[in-house]
Design a protein around this motif. Sequence first.
Motif, PDB file in Angstrom:
ATOM      1  N   TYR A 114       8.595   7.902   7.067  1.00  0.00           N
ATOM      2  CA  TYR A 114       7.542   8.538   6.275  1.00  0.00           C
ATOM      3  C   TYR A 114       7.240   9.900   6.907  1.00  0.00           C
ATOM      4  O   TYR A 114       6.460  10.022   7.843  1.00  0.00           O
ATOM      5  N   ALA A 115       7.849  10.940   6.353  1.00  0.00           N
ATOM      6  CA  ALA A 115       7.853  12.256   6.994  1.00  0.00           C
ATOM      7  C   ALA A 115       6.465  12.864   7.163  1.00  0.00           C
ATOM      8  O   ALA A 115       6.143  13.404   8.225  1.00  0.00           O
ATOM      9  N   ASP A 116       5.647  12.832   6.131  1.00  0.00           N
ATOM     10  CA  ASP A 116       4.302  13.445   6.224  1.00  0.00           C
ATOM     11  C   ASP A 116       3.234  12.358   6.147  1.00  0.00           C
ATOM     12  O   ASP A 116       2.257  12.475   5.413  1.00  0.00           O
ATOM     13  N   ALA A 117       3.431  11.323   6.919  1.00  0.00           N
ATOM     14  CA  ALA A 117       2.545  10.160   6.888  1.00  0.00           C
ATOM     15  C   ALA A 117       1.124  10.504   7.328  1.00  0.00           C
ATOM     16  O   ALA A 117       0.913  11.452   8.093  1.00  0.00           O
ATOM     17  N   PRO A 118       0.141   9.733   6.877  1.00  0.00           N
ATOM     18  CA  PRO A 118      -1.226   9.923   7.357  1.00  0.00           C
ATOM     19  C   PRO A 118      -1.345   9.435   8.801  1.00  0.00           C
ATOM     20  O   PRO A 118      -0.437   8.771   9.318  1.00  0.00           O
ATOM     21  N   VAL A 119      -2.445   9.738   9.425  1.00  0.00           N
ATOM     22  CA  VAL A 119      -2.718   9.211  10.763  1.00  0.00           C
ATOM     23  C   VAL A 119      -2.923   7.702  10.648  1.00  0.00           C
ATOM     24  O   VAL A 119      -3.606   7.231   9.739  1.00  0.00           O
ATOM     25  N   GLU A 157      -1.204  -0.162   2.757  1.00  0.00           N
ATOM     26  CA  GLU A 157      -2.088   0.988   3.005  1.00  0.00           C
ATOM     27  C   GLU A 157      -1.311   2.300   2.973  1.00  0.00           C
ATOM     28  O   GLU A 157      -1.825   3.318   2.489  1.00  0.00           O
ATOM     29  N   LEU A 158      -0.090   2.295   3.472  1.00  0.00           N
ATOM     30  CA  LEU A 158       0.735   3.505   3.400  1.00  0.00           C
ATOM     31  C   LEU A 158       1.053   3.843   1.945  1.00  0.00           C
ATOM     32  O   LEU A 158       1.113   5.026   1.575  1.00  0.00           O
ATOM     33  N   ALA A 159       1.253   2.815   1.123  1.00  0.00           N
ATOM     34  CA  ALA A 159       1.509   3.061  -0.300  1.00  0.00           C
ATOM     35  C   ALA A 159       0.314   3.757  -0.937  1.00  0.00           C
ATOM     36  O   ALA A 159       0.469   4.681  -1.745  1.00  0.00           O
ATOM     37  N   HIS A 160      -0.894   3.324  -0.585  1.00  0.00           N
ATOM     38  CA  HIS A 160      -2.092   4.021  -1.076  1.00  0.00           C
ATOM     39  C   HIS A 160      -2.049   5.495  -0.682  1.00  0.00           C
ATOM     40  O   HIS A 160      -2.384   6.370  -1.481  1.00  0.00           O
ATOM     41  N   SER A 161      -1.631   5.773   0.532  1.00  0.00           N
ATOM     42  CA  SER A 161      -1.661   7.156   1.025  1.00  0.00           C
ATOM     43  C   SER A 161      -0.736   8.080   0.245  1.00  0.00           C
ATOM     44  O   SER A 161      -0.948   9.296   0.241  1.00  0.00           O
ATOM     45  N   THR A 162       0.278   7.520  -0.417  1.00  0.00           N
ATOM     46  CA  THR A 162       1.162   8.383  -1.220  1.00  0.00           C
ATOM     47  C   THR A 162       0.432   8.933  -2.434  1.00  0.00           C
ATOM     48  O   THR A 162       0.891   9.899  -3.053  1.00  0.00           O
ATOM     49  N   GLY A 163      -0.718   8.346  -2.771  1.00  0.00           N
ATOM     50  CA  GLY A 163      -1.482   8.832  -3.914  1.00  0.00           C
ATOM     51  C   GLY A 163      -2.341  10.040  -3.619  1.00  0.00           C
ATOM     52  O   GLY A 163      -2.999  10.577  -4.517  1.00  0.00           O
ATOM     53  N   HIS A 164      -2.352  10.492  -2.357  1.00  0.00           N
ATOM     54  CA  HIS A 164      -3.106  11.691  -1.986  1.00  0.00           C
ATOM     55  C   HIS A 164      -2.563  12.905  -2.734  1.00  0.00           C
ATOM     56  O   HIS A 164      -1.376  12.967  -3.070  1.00  0.00           O
ATOM     57  N   SER A 165      -3.424  13.876  -2.988  1.00  0.00           N
ATOM     58  CA  SER A 165      -3.038  15.051  -3.776  1.00  0.00           C
ATOM     59  C   SER A 165      -1.918  15.866  -3.146  1.00  0.00           C
ATOM     60  O   SER A 165      -1.201  16.585  -3.843  1.00  0.00           O
ATOM     61  N   LYS A 166      -1.730  15.758  -1.825  1.00  0.00           N
ATOM     62  CA  LYS A 166      -0.666  16.518  -1.182  1.00  0.00           C
ATOM     63  C   LYS A 166       0.663  15.761  -1.193  1.00  0.00           C
ATOM     64  O   LYS A 166       1.659  16.269  -0.669  1.00  0.00           O
TER      65      LYS A 166
END
Length: 252
Positions: A114-119, A157-166
């Motif tokens: 996950y290249a630009d993963a959240p913290v 939770e990582l799947a949720h993070s893909t929904g971020h606007s960036k």
Amino acid sequence: NLESGKDYRGINSFLLAFTAWAHGYESSYWLTFNQAKQKKGGVRKGEKSSLVIFWKQYEVTDEETGEPKNVPVLRYYNVFNVTQCEGIAVPDAATFTPIDFKPIDAADAIVKAYADAPVIEHGGTRAFYRPSTDVVRLPEPSRFASAEEFYSTLFHELAHSTGHSKRLDRKLDTDPQPFGSPDYGKEELVAEMAAAFLSAHAGIQPVTIDNQAAYIGGWLKQIRHDKKLVITAAGAAQKASDYIRGERKPVE
């Protein structure tokens, strides 16, 4: 309630649980401002209270019969999570037996792809993704029943993070939906389907997939009026899974 030891009931359970999730409060104990003072502590400056509601019976005179009758009136008061306070001892969390956590290489490889993963932070007893800060938080791996359960939860939770606007921009940070709404339910379905796809890539055992199927079923009951739901959710979940695994370029 920290003072009385009684559980909050009804809608208050949902109100406080959602508030704890939204603000990252790790304690399940709450108390009023005065209760905090009585415990020789206090609420930290700048902390915001949360609403608790209750019905109170008042005796009035019936205008038609002249007889007394009880009328329920909705009242409210404000509480603070114990983590918003200082000088107050926090009760110990329920005891648990930590597992001998052993990482699953295939699952770790997916997370690292996950290249630009959240913290990703560890601590507390809840798992969630907070779009406003772009942070995934989970309990320590040893708190899970198995390594498979830990990774499937992390994948969710990582799947949720893909929904971020960036990233894939499902409006999680720019247009958040209220808990229990159809759009909120659809996002949960997307995240759990993506977690199932990622779990399959990692070779996680079917027992974890069974848990995911039960979770998905619960949300389907809430949003079953959408005949195209499964198709659209599965498509969004596949995109989320591909994005995490590095098979899609980040959104410019």
